[in-house]
Each structure stands twice: as C-alpha cells, then as structure tokens.
Design an enzyme around this catalytic site. Structure first.
Site, PDB file in Angstrom:
ATOM      1  N   ASP A 282       0.877  -1.160   0.000  1.00 43.38           N
ATOM      2  CA  ASP A 282       0.000   0.000   0.000  1.00 43.38           C
ATOM      3  C   ASP A 282       0.926   1.224   0.000  1.00 43.38           C
ATOM      4  OD1 ASP A 282      -2.039   1.808   0.158  1.00 43.38           O
ATOM      5  OD2 ASP A 282      -3.126   0.757   1.741  1.00 43.38           O
TER       6      ASP A 282
HETATM    7  C1  BGC Z   1      -5.014   3.176   0.229  1.00 41.80           C
HETATM    8  C2  BGC Z   1      -5.062   2.227  -0.952  1.00 41.80           C
HETATM    9  C3  BGC Z   1      -4.877   3.001  -2.229  1.00 41.80           C
HETATM   10  C4  BGC Z   1      -3.558   3.724  -2.159  1.00 41.80           C
HETATM   11  C5  BGC Z   1      -3.220   4.528  -3.392  1.00 41.80           C
HETATM   12  C6  BGC Z   1      -3.793   4.048   0.188  1.00 41.80           C
HETATM   13  O1  BGC Z   1      -3.872   5.047   1.143  1.00 41.80           O
HETATM   14  O2  BGC Z   1      -5.049   2.453   1.418  1.00 41.80           O
HETATM   15  O3  BGC Z   1      -6.285   1.528  -0.957  1.00 41.80           O
HETATM   16  O4  BGC Z   1      -4.962   2.144  -3.325  1.00 41.80           O
HETATM   17  O5  BGC Z   1      -3.588   4.631  -1.064  1.00 41.80           O
HETATM   18  O6  BGC Z   1      -3.993   5.664  -3.477  1.00 41.80           O
END
Ligand code: BGC
Length: 859
Positions: A282
């Site tokens: 993530d």
């Molecule tokens: C989220 C993800 C997301 C990523 C990119 C993170 O903060 O938890 O689900 O895909 O950011 O934006």
C-alpha cells in the site's frame, strides 16, 4: 485470450522495415541491431509457457540495477521501464469503483486534466448487496475497460476486507461481512477486469479492519480465525480469480507490517496458494529492506521519501544484494513476477486492447448496478412502489437528498462527468405532474463539520481530505508544538484538558456559488480567516451556534484558517447554498400537507472514508430527531438510507417504509427513483447485519477496538455469526431484503447420509413466485455443524442463488456443496478438517428467515 501472435510477429518484421501499421511506440523508433536482439521476439504471448519463456529471456538481459528499478515506484503511481528492452513504464491507478482522476507525478495534487473523467460505479458494498456474480462481472468489465482506456496496467481494486467493525471508515469499499459472499463475488470481478488486459489488485492483504491507527495497529487473530474468516476472499481471488496482483495492508500482523509477514506472504499467499503474481505495498508502509525482500514483498509503492532511490527497494536493496545479504535469486524471483504481470496484461503487445470510457453503455451499467443493490428493508403499509397517479405533493428532505458522493471517500474517489442525486432522479421520473418540495432541516445544536466534499487539502499518504492542525504553546502562536491532520473540522476533548491553542487550515472549494453560512459551535474563542483576511471572531460558552455569511464562488479555492483557543469541544460547519434550511415547525407543517414524505438520510464520505473510523453508529447530525418529527407529522414518511456501513436506526420499528441504497454511483438518483416508483423491483439483500446498537457489536462488547492491538477476540464469530451465538436481537439480519412480489420455498431435498469426502453434495429446493409481479429472490443456504470438536457458528452462508421468476412461476434451485464448505481450520494439523456427524442445512431468505431446514449426516 489473444490469438494473433503469429500474425503479429509478421507485422513486427514488416513494421520495422516497411512501416506497416498498427505500430507500437517502441517499434516506430529506429532500432539498433543490439536493441533488436533483446526486443521481445513475439510480444503477444498466448500461453503461460510462452509467457514464462519470455520472462526468462528478459530477465537474462537485465542488469542488477535495472532489475531493482522494476521493484519500486518512480513516481506516485508508476514503476520505471527499461527502454532498451522494450519494457515500458508501468501505470497503476485507484480504484475499486472507477478509475481515479490523474494524480501529479510527484505529489498528491490532482494533475488537473480535463480528460480524466471516468464512470463512477456503485462501490462494492452495492455489488455485495446484489448477491449476484453477474453484477460483479458487469462492474469488473466497466472498470477493466476504463482502466485500459486511461492507459493503466494495474487497477487498485477490488478490496475484500470484511466489515468486522461497523464504524470502520472503509467498509463502503468492500463486499460486506461474510467471507463466503465476498469470495464468491471477488472472483467474477477479477476475471472481468483482467479480461481487458489490465491487472486487478486485490487489497488489503490482510486484516485491515479499522482505520484507527491504520499504520500501527497490530492484528493478532488466532490462526483459525485468519483462515476461516479473513483470508477466504483473498484465497479465492488467487486460486479461482487468478488475480495478477495483491496489495498488502498498512497494519501490522503479529508485530510486523503485513507486507513483510513471513507467514502471510511467503507462507500462505505464495506457498500455500501458489500465487505467482506481484505483491505490492500500500502507499507508504512501515517495512524494512531485508525482511520485506526475504519474506516475499515484490514491489514497493508510495513511500514518503524525497528521492525514489531512498525507497527500501531501491538503493538500500541494491546495497544489500551487493553486500551479499540478499541473494540475487530473490531479486530475480520478484522481477519474474513483475514481468509476468506485464506480459499477462499485454504491456508488450501492440495489439493490446485499448479499452473504452464514459460510454452510454457504461453509464447504463452504473445504473443497473445501483438498482440491483438497493435493499427494501421494510414496506409494512405497501407504500412502495409509489402510485404515481395518486401523488400530488411530495416533501423531500434529508442530508443525502441532493448530495453527490463520487469525489469523497479517500483513494476510491472518482471524477465522473455527472452524478444524479436522489432529488434529481425523482424530478426526472415524476416530472411536472408532481409538486416536489425540497427542504433541509436546520442543524440546531448538532452542527455538522464542513463535509469532506468541499475540502481539497489532502492527507500526504492516503489522498484523504484533511484539515492540517498546528498546536501552539499559547495564544500568541509563536512556537508550533505539533502538526497533525484531522479528517474533520470538529473536536471534543475529555474533561479537564488544558486550554488548547490550535490552528486548523484547509483549502475549501465551494460546489455551488452563493451565500455560505459558516457556523461555529463550541466553547472558547475562535477566529476565522479566509484567504488571510479575518472574517469572524467568536467568543462563546457553547450555548448558541454563531454564524457568518460569506459569498463564495463555485470551483474557486479558498484558504480557511480557524484559530481556536479552548478545551471542551467545537465544530466549524456551514450551510452551503442550493438547499433551503428551515425550522422544525416549518418542515413538519410541510410534511402534514404532503401525500408522501421521502427522507434521504444516512452517511456521506465525511463519515464513510479512508483514514478514519466513525465515532459511533449514530446517524450524524439531527437526523434521528428529524425523522421522528416527520413521522409524527406524516405516517407516510419513507426513509431511504444512503450509507456504506451500518447505522443505528432507533426509529426503525415505528416507521413503515425503509430502504437502503448504498452509495449508488453516478446514476444513483435515477436508480433510486426507478426502484421507488416500481420500474425496478428491488431484489437486493443486506451483505452486513444492521445491529440495534453499536454496543452490541463484537469489537465493542469485547473491548477489542483500540489504536494498539486488534485481538479479534470474537474469533470466527464475525457479523451474524456473533449476534446469533450471543442471542442478540438485531435491527435487520444479514441477507434480509424484500421485493414487490412474494416467494415461497419448499421441497427441500437433502441427502441423509454423505461420505465426508464426497466431492459434491447436492441440495435443492423449489422457489415459487406467489405474488403478482416478476421479481428476483436470493435463495440462501446456511450450514451449521451440529456437534463439533471446536466452537462453530450456528449458521454460516455456504451457497446463494439469485433467481428471477414471473408471477406463478417456480424453479428448482440447486446447490452443490464441496468438502471445504463443511470444514473448519484445524490448528492441530494445520489444515481443513471435515468432522463426521450431523450438519444442519438451513435454506431461507436471510440468516434469520429460514424457510426450510434439514439434516445431513457425514460418515
Ligand atoms: C489506500 C489504498 C490506495 C492507495 C493509493 C492508500 O492510502 O489504502 O487503498 O490504493 O492509497 O492511493
């Protein structure tokens, strides 16, 4: 499947020398002989074996530094290519219900394109409520096509974390509370996305069930709970969906970040399930180079460092390999996975699908998906469907009546060309024949914070709208003590707090031009500056809401700065234009005159959003009071909840008519109006339990919700399994949902004795439409192990079928159970175990409304 590899090889040769089209960007450039030697000989790979061969060929041609460059981001959402080998930059994008707007290469600021609009689909909660794999296919098809059209290689969804905690901010993005339902729906979603030459990325692996301290909370479920509850949807995504990528979670798992958990990654994901795709982080996770590299992480994204070389998987990883601490074979294995993904989605294939975006068909799909997810919870007086010809005056109220939702929620936000609100949908469908009066109840003492929809300041790591909060030692504000970020312009402190000197800052962008009544409620002193100019100074003991009217222009960015000195509580809110705010006396009077009162309440993405959990399950603001007052004034009061997670509804037993619509995507208003007027016969079912009160839910009752450790004390008893085991009465059970017609279930056929290892056990019932309209019913099969050596839930969903029938029509509905459906995770043998003995079979239309029951004996 591509079937043109031979033709393509011919074309490449011709292209290179004669310029035949179509040509890829790489091929249009003149190539040197040495470059030609390493160009993919056949860019379109039709078989897994051919892909593997190509992976090995490319891998052999890569230098160590080039390999490392493929293992970390080179911008917010891309990974570098290796031009000399024809490996292009890889593009990733959120998100799970529509391709997110383009983000700047090196910051979270929107790139501000006017070509990045996408179809805003209903989030996955609505798909879960359809209980229909065909809807997951439709959702995935639109998402896959649109991702391709935006030139994406990986779309960051679907999300399959379970709704353990009703106040978890991200429940709205996922498939509900049941592992079986989520597993059944994630597979068609993934297959449909990947059909369009783009990789799905199932997330967040694993145990991401709260936003409170999402970067630090340590998940510690027992192994059985992990395997039976929190992993099956991921397992199905890998084994049945063939997902090309998986995103790790922010949280820790038994003390280490999920992305570098040896047990979760190399152990379960890669070894047990045979995952051969890419595990990516993530955006900004707490890892270290060696553990992450050795335990199976493949790709690092989103780390908050100035220089991409400082990523754990950049220079530090190279150094560890050079020093001999990490074998190059480990790097090769990761590179193989990245190249495999790239070849699978056709990144090196000039005839790769180009996708489609914002077509009428996609917008229609958005409407169908919203319609299929609507759940009719209660229709005691048969008020629905509305009889259009008898309606003259309709009063519409509620905070969601005219509120768009697409751009909120955090990383899953979608910039769509338009979004139909419930009010607009009704106006279109009821036309000029019906007088629709739209009023908004004054917020009184329960002032709401400024909704997230207006905030363009973003949280660095998540893209979530936030207020930047600077605390100071004293009112002079000379020395900042601390800087944090809050999702809301509101705060309440426990008693006896010293005076706080805070400055809250955010950039706000009005949606409609006109008078914005900025309101302050709380105790202490507050000074508001807009674009550096002081516009209000409030000194109050909390008795009254104070306000200041500002004339603001839609689309223009304003810097709001609130200096607050106080120690009890405060809220900064506003009444933005476009809605008339009236007192209780006025709206109850209007309600008395109406033939029908429609209240669109629930949550918004100020509540259901990434980066924060709700504080309670209560409806925000004064909704409970307004609904009660409206119902007292007019018994036709119909409540339509729009929300992505459970709310308390203390008035639910009193009102006769209640609908649950989820966030409905860009066509929400049309879908809701069609359901209310009967053009659509509702068939949605709750994918979550609606408890009576927050205190009844497992994490709260067991005191297992904090910012430190999540022990999952309830074990395998998630959702309805918990309420049943504890005999806690709920407001509406899991699986519940009514139709405008009725159904009967009988003729249950269950084999009496079955071999415990039988590959399949067939169970059938007859479903009959006994009402007067064509409609669909979801027949649900639950299973209970009557006597087991471990504590097992009374019922667990193990089958469901959605069947559409004309009036009077009936159909045999068959279920095929596999050994795994009867099994539990045995910690003695570390495997699935089916015990002998009796199993109760329940077939019904919710976890509580069981219409037929039988017993099967496993020998
Ligand atoms: C989220 C993800 C997301 C990523 C990119 C993170 O903060 O938890 O689900 O895909 O950011 O934006």
């Amino acid at each position: 499947m591509k079937t043109f590899s031979f033709l393509l090889v011919g074309c490449i040769v011709l292209t290179t020398f004669t310029g035949c089209s179509p040509i890829s960007m790489t091929l249009s450039k003149p190539l040197s002989t040495s470059q030609l030697a390493v160009m993919p000989s056949s860019v379109s790979k039709t078989t897994p074996a051919a892909i593997e061969q190509e992976v090995e060929r490319l891998l052999a041609a890569l230098t160590l530094s080039e390999k490392i460059s493929l293992l970390h981001a080179n911008s917010k959402f891309t990974v570098a290519g290796v031009e000399r080998l024809g490996i292009e930059e890889m593009h990733l994008s959120d998100g799970p219900h529509g391709v997110r707007h383009e983000i700047s290469r090196h910051s979270w600021a929107p790139a501000d394109w006017d070509t990045d609009y996408a179809t805003y689909l209903p989030p996955l909660t609505a798909i879960a409520a359809s209980w229909d794999p065909a809807m997951a296919t439709l959702h995935g098809t639109v998402l896959g096509r649109e991702a391709r059209h935006r030139n994406k290689d990986i779309i960051l969804g679907p999300g399959v974390n379970l709704a353990r905690l009703p106040t978890y901010g991200r429940n709205f993005e996922y498939f509900g509370e049941d592992p079986f339902l989520a597993a059944q729906l994630v597979v068609p979603e993934i297959l449909a996305i990947q059909q369009h030459d783009v990789a799905a990325c199932v997330k967040h692996y694993a145990l991401n069930t709260q936003e409170l301290n999402r970067w630090g909370v340590d998940a510690q479920p027992d192994e059985r709970t992990l395997r039976e509850v929190y992993l099956p949807a991921f397992e199905a995504a890998v084994k049945e969906g063939g997902v090309y990528s998986v995103m790790g979670a922010y949280n820790k798992v038994y003390g280490t970040n999920a992305n570098q958990s040896a047990h979760l990654v190399n152990g379960i994901l890669k070894q047990d399930w045979g995952f051969d795709g890419v595990l990516l982080t993530d955006w900004h996770v707490d890892i270290n180079t060696v553990d992450a590299a050795m335990n199976g992480l493949d790709l690092e994204m989103g780390t908050l460092v100035e220089d991409y070389d400082d990523y754990y998987f950049a220079a530090p990883l190279l150094a560890k390999v050079q020093e001999g601490e990490i074998p190059e074979a480990i790097i090769d294995e990761k590179v193989r996975r990245i190249l495999r993904l790239q070849l699978r989605v056709g990144m090196m294939d000039p005839l790769r699908q180009e996708g489609l975006r914002n077509t009428e068909e996609h917008h229609r799909a958005a409407r169908t998906l919203a319609e299929q997810g609507i759940v009719l919870l209660k229709n005691d007086q048969q008020l629905l469907p509305l009889q259009k010809d008898t309606l003259k005056n309709v009063l519409v109220m509620g905070p969601n009546a005219n509120l768009p939702h697409g751009r909120g929620g955090g990383s899953s936000q979608v910039k769509s060309n338009y979004e139909i609100t419930p009010l607009q949908g009704l106006q279109t469908l009821l036309g000029d024949d019906v007088n629709i009066v739209y009023l908004r109840a004054g917020t009184g003492d329960t002032l709401q914070p400024i909704p997230a929809d207006y905030i363009s300041t973003r949280h660095g790591g998540s893209g979530t709208p936030v207020w930047r909060v600077i605390s100071f030692e004293d009112a002079e504000r000379q020395q900042p003590l601390n800087v944090t970020e809050w999702p809301q312009s509101s705060k309440r402190w426990a008693h006896n707090t010293d005076t706080q000197y805070l400055t809250l800052e955010a950039t706000l962008v009005p949606i409609e031009s006109g008078e914005h009544i900025v309101k302050f409620h709380g105790s202490g002193h507050a000074q508001l500056h807009v674009d550096g100019e002081s516009v209000a100074s409030w000194h109050t003991d909390g008795q009254k809401v104070l306000s200041q009217t500002l004339n603001l222009t839609a689309g223009q960015a304003y810097t709001f700065q609130l200096q607050y000195d106080g120690n009890t509580y405060f809220t900064l809110g506003w009444d933005a234009p476009g809605i008339q705010v009236v007192s209780e006396a006025v709206y109850t009077e209007a309600a008395k005159k109406a033939d029908l009162v429609l209240y669109f309440g629930g949550l918004s993405h100020s509540d259901d959003r990434e980066g924060h959990d709700r504080e309670s399950m209560r409806l925000p603001g004064n909704q409970d009071e307004v609904i009660t007052a409206l119902h007292r004034a007019n018994a036709t009061t119909t409540v339509f909840i729009i929300a992505g997670s459970a709310v308390e509804m203390p008035w639910a037993n009193d009102i006769s008519t209640l609908v649950w619509g989820w966030y409905g995507g860009m066509e929400a208003g049309h879908a809701y109006a069609r359901m209310l007027t009967g053009a659509v016969n509702p068939a949605g079912k709750m994918p979550i339990t609606l408890p009576k009160q927050y205190a009844d839910t497992a994490p709260i009752k067991l005191d297992d919700y904090n910012d430190n450790t999540a022990l999952y004390k309830e074990g395998v008893f998630i959702g309805y399994r918990w309420f049943e085991a504890q005999s806690i009465e709920v407001q509406f059970p899991f699986g519940h949902g009514l139709s405008y017609t009725q159904f009967d279930i009988d003729n249950l056929s269950v084999p009496k004795v079955v071999d415990a290892n039988a590959e399949k056990t067939v169970i059938s019932v007859t479903l009959k439409n006994t009402g007067k309209r064509t409609g669909a019913e979801v027949v649900q099969l639950y299973l209970g192990d009557a006597v087991a050596s471990v504590a097992r839930p009374i019922k667990e969903l193990k089958g469901f079928k959605k069947v559409t029938l004309a009036p009077g029509e009936s159909q045999t509905v068959m279920f095929e159970l596999k050994p795994r459906d009867f099994a539990f995770w045995d910690i003695q043998t570390n495997g699935w175990l089916v015990e002998q003995g009796n199993f109760n079979i329940y077939v019904g239309v919710s976890s509580e409304d069981i219409r037929a029951q039988g017993v099967l004996h496993h020998q």
